[in-house]
Scaffold this motif. Sequence first.
Motif, short mmCIF file in Angstrom:
data_model
loop_
_atom_site.label_atom_id
_atom_site.label_comp_id
_atom_site.label_asym_id
_atom_site.label_seq_id
_atom_site.Cartn_x
_atom_site.Cartn_y
_atom_site.Cartn_z
N ALA A 63 -14.51 7.78 -3.63
CA ALA A 63 -15.85 8.19 -4.06
C ALA A 63 -16.06 7.91 -5.54
N GLN A 64 -15.02 8.13 -6.35
CA GLN A 64 -15.12 7.86 -7.78
C GLN A 64 -15.32 6.38 -8.07
N ARG A 65 -14.76 5.53 -7.24
CA ARG A 65 -14.86 4.08 -7.43
C ARG A 65 -15.98 3.46 -6.60
N GLN A 66 -16.71 4.32 -5.86
CA GLN A 66 -17.78 3.86 -4.98
C GLN A 66 -17.26 2.87 -3.93
N GLU A 67 -16.07 3.17 -3.45
CA GLU A 67 -15.48 2.40 -2.36
C GLU A 67 -15.72 3.12 -1.04
N VAL A 68 -15.93 2.36 0.02
CA VAL A 68 -16.03 2.94 1.35
C VAL A 68 -14.63 2.97 1.94
N PRO A 69 -14.06 4.14 2.19
CA PRO A 69 -12.64 4.23 2.57
C PRO A 69 -12.22 3.34 3.73
N ILE A 70 -13.07 3.26 4.75
CA ILE A 70 -12.65 2.52 5.93
C ILE A 70 -12.90 1.02 5.80
N ARG A 71 -13.41 0.57 4.65
CA ARG A 71 -13.61 -0.87 4.43
C ARG A 71 -12.66 -1.40 3.37
N VAL A 72 -11.66 -0.61 3.01
CA VAL A 72 -10.73 -1.04 1.96
C VAL A 72 -9.80 -2.13 2.48
N ASP A 73 -9.31 -2.94 1.55
CA ASP A 73 -8.30 -3.93 1.87
C ASP A 73 -7.02 -3.58 1.10
N THR A 74 -6.01 -4.41 1.21
CA THR A 74 -4.73 -4.09 0.56
C THR A 74 -4.85 -4.07 -0.96
N GLU A 75 -5.77 -4.85 -1.51
CA GLU A 75 -5.94 -4.87 -2.96
C GLU A 75 -6.45 -3.51 -3.46
N VAL A 76 -7.41 -2.95 -2.73
CA VAL A 76 -7.93 -1.64 -3.10
C VAL A 76 -6.86 -0.57 -2.91
N LEU A 77 -6.12 -0.68 -1.83
CA LEU A 77 -5.05 0.29 -1.58
C LEU A 77 -3.97 0.22 -2.66
N ALA A 78 -3.67 -1.00 -3.12
CA ALA A 78 -2.68 -1.15 -4.19
C ALA A 78 -3.18 -0.47 -5.47
N ALA A 79 -4.48 -0.56 -5.74
CA ALA A 79 -5.06 0.11 -6.91
C ALA A 79 -4.97 1.62 -6.76
N PHE A 80 -5.19 2.11 -5.55
CA PHE A 80 -5.04 3.54 -5.29
C PHE A 80 -3.60 3.98 -5.55
N GLY A 81 -2.63 3.19 -5.07
CA GLY A 81 -1.23 3.52 -5.29
C GLY A 81 -0.88 3.55 -6.76
N ALA A 82 -1.39 2.57 -7.50
CA ALA A 82 -1.12 2.53 -8.94
C ALA A 82 -1.72 3.75 -9.64
N ALA A 83 -2.91 4.15 -9.21
CA ALA A 83 -3.56 5.31 -9.81
C ALA A 83 -2.77 6.59 -9.52
N ARG A 84 -2.25 6.71 -8.30
CA ARG A 84 -1.50 7.92 -7.96
C ARG A 84 -0.15 7.96 -8.69
N GLN A 85 0.48 6.80 -8.85
CA GLN A 85 1.74 6.77 -9.61
C GLN A 85 1.50 7.12 -11.07
N ALA A 86 0.37 6.63 -11.63
CA ALA A 86 0.02 6.97 -13.01
C ALA A 86 -0.26 8.47 -13.14
N ALA A 87 -0.73 9.08 -12.05
CA ALA A 87 -1.02 10.52 -12.06
C ALA A 87 0.24 11.35 -11.89
N GLY A 88 1.38 10.68 -11.64
CA GLY A 88 2.64 11.39 -11.56
C GLY A 88 3.20 11.59 -10.16
N ASP A 89 2.60 10.96 -9.15
CA ASP A 89 3.14 11.10 -7.79
C ASP A 89 4.55 10.52 -7.71
N SER A 90 5.43 11.23 -7.07
CA SER A 90 6.80 10.75 -6.90
C SER A 90 6.85 9.70 -5.79
N ASP A 91 7.99 9.00 -5.69
CA ASP A 91 8.16 8.02 -4.61
C ASP A 91 8.04 8.69 -3.25
#
Length: 282
Positions: A63-91
């Motif tokens: 919602a913050q990025r104005q992405e439609v969740p069910i239309r995401v591709d791997t590039e968007v998912l990779a950005a989500f993963g990077a954002a969560r790791q930057a937020a401190g999510d563990s492996d």
Amino acid sequence: MSTRHYVDFERLDWHHSLVAERSLPRSPSRSEKVVDAWLREQRSDNTRAAYRIDLETFGRWCAQRQEVPIRVDTEVLAAFGAARQAAGDSDATMRRRWSSLSSLFDYAVNTGVVSTNPVDGIARPRELAPGPDGPAALSRAAVDACLEMAAALDPRLDALVSMLALDGIKLGEALALDVDDISGRAPRTAVMVRRNGTVRRVVLDEMSARAVRRCAARRSGQPLFVSDHRGHVATPQRLTRFGADHLIRQLRTADNERVTANQLRRYFHSSRSTTQPRRSPA
């Protein structure tokens, strides 16, 4: 030039449908029904709660990025993963998040709602080998019992368990096999396994060969492992990891502990260092 693979089913805003309170009554969308049905498939209350949290986190980020969740591709998912790791999510947390999203998209594929799972292209954090409190290694007797249970329950489960435990084929590699990848007759039955862009010929154990031939039956031009639930699709659909996990979940040890695909494959690698002969086919 890379190709971006989109998930082509109707718009669903998880941020508002699963997180925010519904201020106006409305009928749930088809996609929301898929999410609800998928959550009902989870037997554990704790699992359902964890999956909901992961979906809500992903929905807020989209919602913050104005992405439609069910239309995401791997590039968007990779950005989500990077954002969560930057937020401190563990492996471990990231492994759970990817597992949640992958399971949902697998369910959508399995029910004929979507054709691809965008999480498949994500490199997930590698899981460390289990410690003293991790899943116990399977004994020869436990594997034999699993093989017998699998043969009695489902031809697909029979073939999966055999290839994991007796041939060391990875679950993803097994699920990617087509009927036409099988060649030869026992004891020289082989399958063409794809890994990292290469193809290798694997000669199957006799028990695996029998199980694979039973699973393939007289079919051709189809995936070796197909889903029971075709949804709205007329042609047989490839069995997903979600569907395979659902099958393997039926197996139990003598202590009534669930058996995993990783345990079965680890047995293959550990048994290679022993001199025990494999059990002959019945």
